[in-house]
Design an enzyme around this catalytic site. Structure first.
Site, PDB file in Angstrom:
ATOM      1  N   ASP C 229       0.808  -1.230   0.000  1.00 30.13           N
ATOM      2  CA  ASP C 229       0.000   0.000   0.000  1.00 30.13           C
ATOM      3  C   ASP C 229       0.841   1.280   0.000  1.00 30.13           C
ATOM      4  O   ASP C 229       0.387   2.329   0.466  1.00 30.13           O
ATOM      5  CB  ASP C 229      -0.980   0.025   1.192  1.00 30.13           C
ATOM      6  CG  ASP C 229      -1.934  -1.156   1.148  1.00 30.13           C
ATOM      7  OD1 ASP C 229      -2.171  -1.667   0.033  1.00 30.13           O
ATOM      8  OD2 ASP C 229      -2.426  -1.570   2.203  1.00 30.13           O
ATOM      9  N   GLN C 230       2.070   1.202  -0.501  1.00 30.87           N
ATOM     10  CA  GLN C 230       2.955   2.362  -0.485  1.00 30.87           C
ATOM     11  C   GLN C 230       3.293   2.854  -1.888  1.00 30.87           C
ATOM     12  O   GLN C 230       3.991   3.852  -2.039  1.00 30.87           O
ATOM     13  CB  GLN C 230       4.273   2.007   0.234  1.00 30.87           C
ATOM     14  CG  GLN C 230       4.123   1.681   1.689  1.00 30.87           C
ATOM     15  CD  GLN C 230       3.807   2.903   2.523  1.00 30.87           C
ATOM     16  OE1 GLN C 230       4.211   4.002   2.177  1.00 30.87           O
ATOM     17  NE2 GLN C 230       3.049   2.717   3.575  1.00 30.87           N
TER      18      GLN C 230
END
Lengths: 284, 284, 284, 284
Positions: C229-230
């Site tokens: 999720d980065q």
């Protein structure tokens, strides 16, 4: 006899007057009902009161007593009221022509439990969606357009009776319904119009919107009446038109608006949140 | 002679044809200009091309050459074009009646540098906003409504000439302007209508909206023309109407929509992003 | 030899410097190309220039010359550039687990020509969607989760090579991909996260949102990287949470946000509108 | 003694249990009160019940009886409740630093009757807004930042007591309040944070957002607590970030979001629609 808990939704509308909420909640309480959810609105502009209450009640005496006591309470109040039993999943007929984005949306969301009804049949003036219907286990009826609209609607009416349909959703059904048909299904036919009513009534609303140069386009769910695109508005939504859009982009953007407005409008209907009053709806 | 860098905005519109972008960018490059920002759109539906370019150029030869070479380039292309120098801050006249939410919005955002123009005067048919105008250091002119609209508009025209106004913003100005006045200021008068045009034209649009039962209300910034509420739409926005709204709530919600639509419409105008074509606008 | 017109999209990014737009448009013009659409943006905060140009060119000399002259032009400018031929419809692999709302959305919109790619295969860690895949004529591969992630990803890689996949869409694929896999497909894997990143990373974002009491929930399309999720954010959208929502309502509302954000993110990717720069994206 | 009608708002929260609505409405009815408006919500996730009722009652016996009967009714129900008299316009203190867009918004909307309270004083750590305050007829207090926060807060507390402030709005007040101050005003200080919490806490949230590359920015109204930006969220809103935005554009867009979120949050507070529960708010 075994007593089990059932859920009901009560709808009331009447001219505004004192003591309505307390009167009704007291009446429900006295009959042993437990109120789960209560909304009410007084439309001061038209001096009218609307109430929606969800209550639970054991079957037997209480459930039978409530309609009677409400009828008494309503007597001198010009009150309209109705009670819907949540166990009775409504049977809804779907009408569709060739475009299927609204149809898919309704079928998938009903399958996922997000639309709480049974689709009892799909009726179309084209044979295209037979296979889709059967993949969702729903009976499909091909009722072609003919010179004789009365015949066509008579065939439709027979199907609706057979299937015990309680309401109709026009999921992009490109046929005009007769006065007698819309009267027979008053406030029971939900249509999706691909324009932001009252603007852009009639045919090709996206083309009308493009030519007028509006910066947002929308869609409108409304109850179908004999007058085209004039029935009470249920729900609407819009989206901004990108600056460099062609008409074809508007049509594409509009498809997403149409299906979400239709789903939301149907949901409001199924949850008994709509009150029709003087050709407009109030939502609770 | 000292050479300094100046910024210009070029607007071009013409029937679509080959080589327009390369032709124009090449022309600017040859004149020593540096393109900062370029947008273009081909509206295939009407076979038209729109271009907006911001470029930097030293004063002197280059700056003088560009208009000439564009004029040549435009010759056989049915092209409309204009060049605006960014150093020349436009002078805008504000017209207002009693309601002041749009007026405050414009004054505060201009003060904060978010609207890049000078408000050269405030003209009103009421004396109310004299003090507000002077607190922002702007000359205020009270031109009351009279039986004789020609006289009133003649007084207004004198002020506009005195103040060298280049455009007009009607910030909730509740007076109808004459044909000759709107013609004299064609595509130079920005009006805010408190309805989502083309629906709800004319008086009391929020009341019209409430009675029709729409579920969203909006506002429209448009160029004023002789025909009331029929001029080219510049910008629009809407908000959802809470289910339990009265007309008074719509008026309140609408105020916020009006001011943000008017500010955005004026910004588009001041940045030379608007192209009027066949009674609609294209935005780049 | 017959000459026919082809369409190309050119992407350029480099440190900001003078004469870029004119240089590039001049270069295209000299090679006989016709520019259809041109967007550019200078991100002053990071002193970087981004350009996207769509041009038409006859096959033969011109088409071959352009890459060469751009390569020369790029030489001393720290420029990154790429050219995509519109005739070559990209092959996209879909990864999915059990939830199918994103899958249906992609399949239907691709069928309707609204997503311009070919879905070359559907890969899933569950066998459920075999039938759906085949009803849309797409090969389905069931690659179950195992103890050995390397084995699973190796099987997947073989399929992707076989099917000549050029990019991957994770349409609610509930498996974590390895560092080596995400590196191999850098900026080629589009994931949909059901939270408004950077808030609510990791598992059960709607539960996190409910517990935190946020008033809006959202979804984020982003490029998958080794860090969960980065990766660079492609697109996001949100909706207001009704005041009386339970977590289950958030999940239901979120489904609609997820699918529209994923579709829009994929569209931006397929139209070559995305520029990845320092772990963020710029969109033209 | 003359009897006149007064309006009250009742707030109740407690663990969910049977018969609450009927019990409360019956109690109000028995005391001669007329219920005008009633909302309730059962948050099934946390098994909690929230009710807000607006009722009218003649002064004298009824008005005095209701608190007593509610206290009795509440006894064995772990119930929290409160009654607010609508005649008593709350006195709100405004805290502000240099930025004045939120301050103007509050002052203008209060003047127009859209925010129903009295602003009893404006306290600032800068002298700038003295003149603005006096033009709206509100007392202004300049309490500069010092080395000694305790001294500064002690001076503020004296003003608040003098002015009989009942709650505080931080309209872009750039000072951190102490633990003891926030505890003394628990759930009585409404702050506007210019980030979409829980993301982007602390300083320079728009810069954080730009660097992270989010596609929407927002603002959050929340109750201030000792932990910075961690208090219960009251309201939030967002806007899409234009693709070509710089940080300065985000700041500009954000200003409009901030002021409308703060106004709406304050309105919810003044209408007694907020229920704080386990560091989140429920809204009725």
């Amino acid at each position: 006899m075994h007593k089990s808990l059932h859920r009901y939704t009560l709808q009331i509308s009447c001219p505004d007057q004192k003591g309505l909420i307390a009167g009704i909640t007291n009446l429900l309480h006295s009959a042993g009902a437990n109120i789960i959810d209560l909304n009410q609105h007084t439309a001061t502009d038209v001096d009218s009161f609307f109430l929606r209450a969800v209550y639970e009640c054991e079957n037997g005496e209480g459930a039978q007593v409530i309609p009677k006591t409400i009828a008494e309470f309503a007597l001198d109040k010009s009150m309209q009221w109705d009670i819907f039993k949540s166990d009775l999943i409504p049977k809804i007929a779907l009408f569709v022509s060739k475009t299927d984005h609204c149809l898919y949306e309704l079928l998938l969301k009903q399958r996922d439990g997000e639309i709480k009804c049974n689709f009892c049949c799909i009726i179309s003036n084209h044979p295209d969606h037979q296979k889709l219907a059967s993949s969702f286990g729903i009976d499909f009826f091909y009722v072609p357009s003919t010179q004789n609209r009365q015949e066509q609607e008579s065939a439709i009416t027979t199907i609706l009776q057979d299937k015990e349909a309680e309401a109709i959703v026009l999921a992009r059904y490109m046929q005009i319904l007769s006065d007698s048909f819309t009267r027979a299904w008053k406030n029971k036919i939900i249509n999706i119009h691909h324009g932001f009513l009252p603007a852009f009534q009639g045919a090709r609303p996206y083309h009308q919107a493009w030519e007028k140069g509006v910066k947002m386009i929308g869609a409108t769910a409304h109850f179908a009446t004999a007058e085209l695109d004039q029935g009470p508005i249920i729900w609407q939504d819009v989206e901004q038109v990108p600056n460099t859009s062609a008409v074809s982009d508007l049509v594409k953007i509009g498809k997403d608006i149409e299906r979400r407005v239709l789903v939301f409008g149907l949901t409001l209907f199924l949850e008994h949140r709509l009150f029709v009053f003087q050709n407009r709806t109030f939502i609770l």
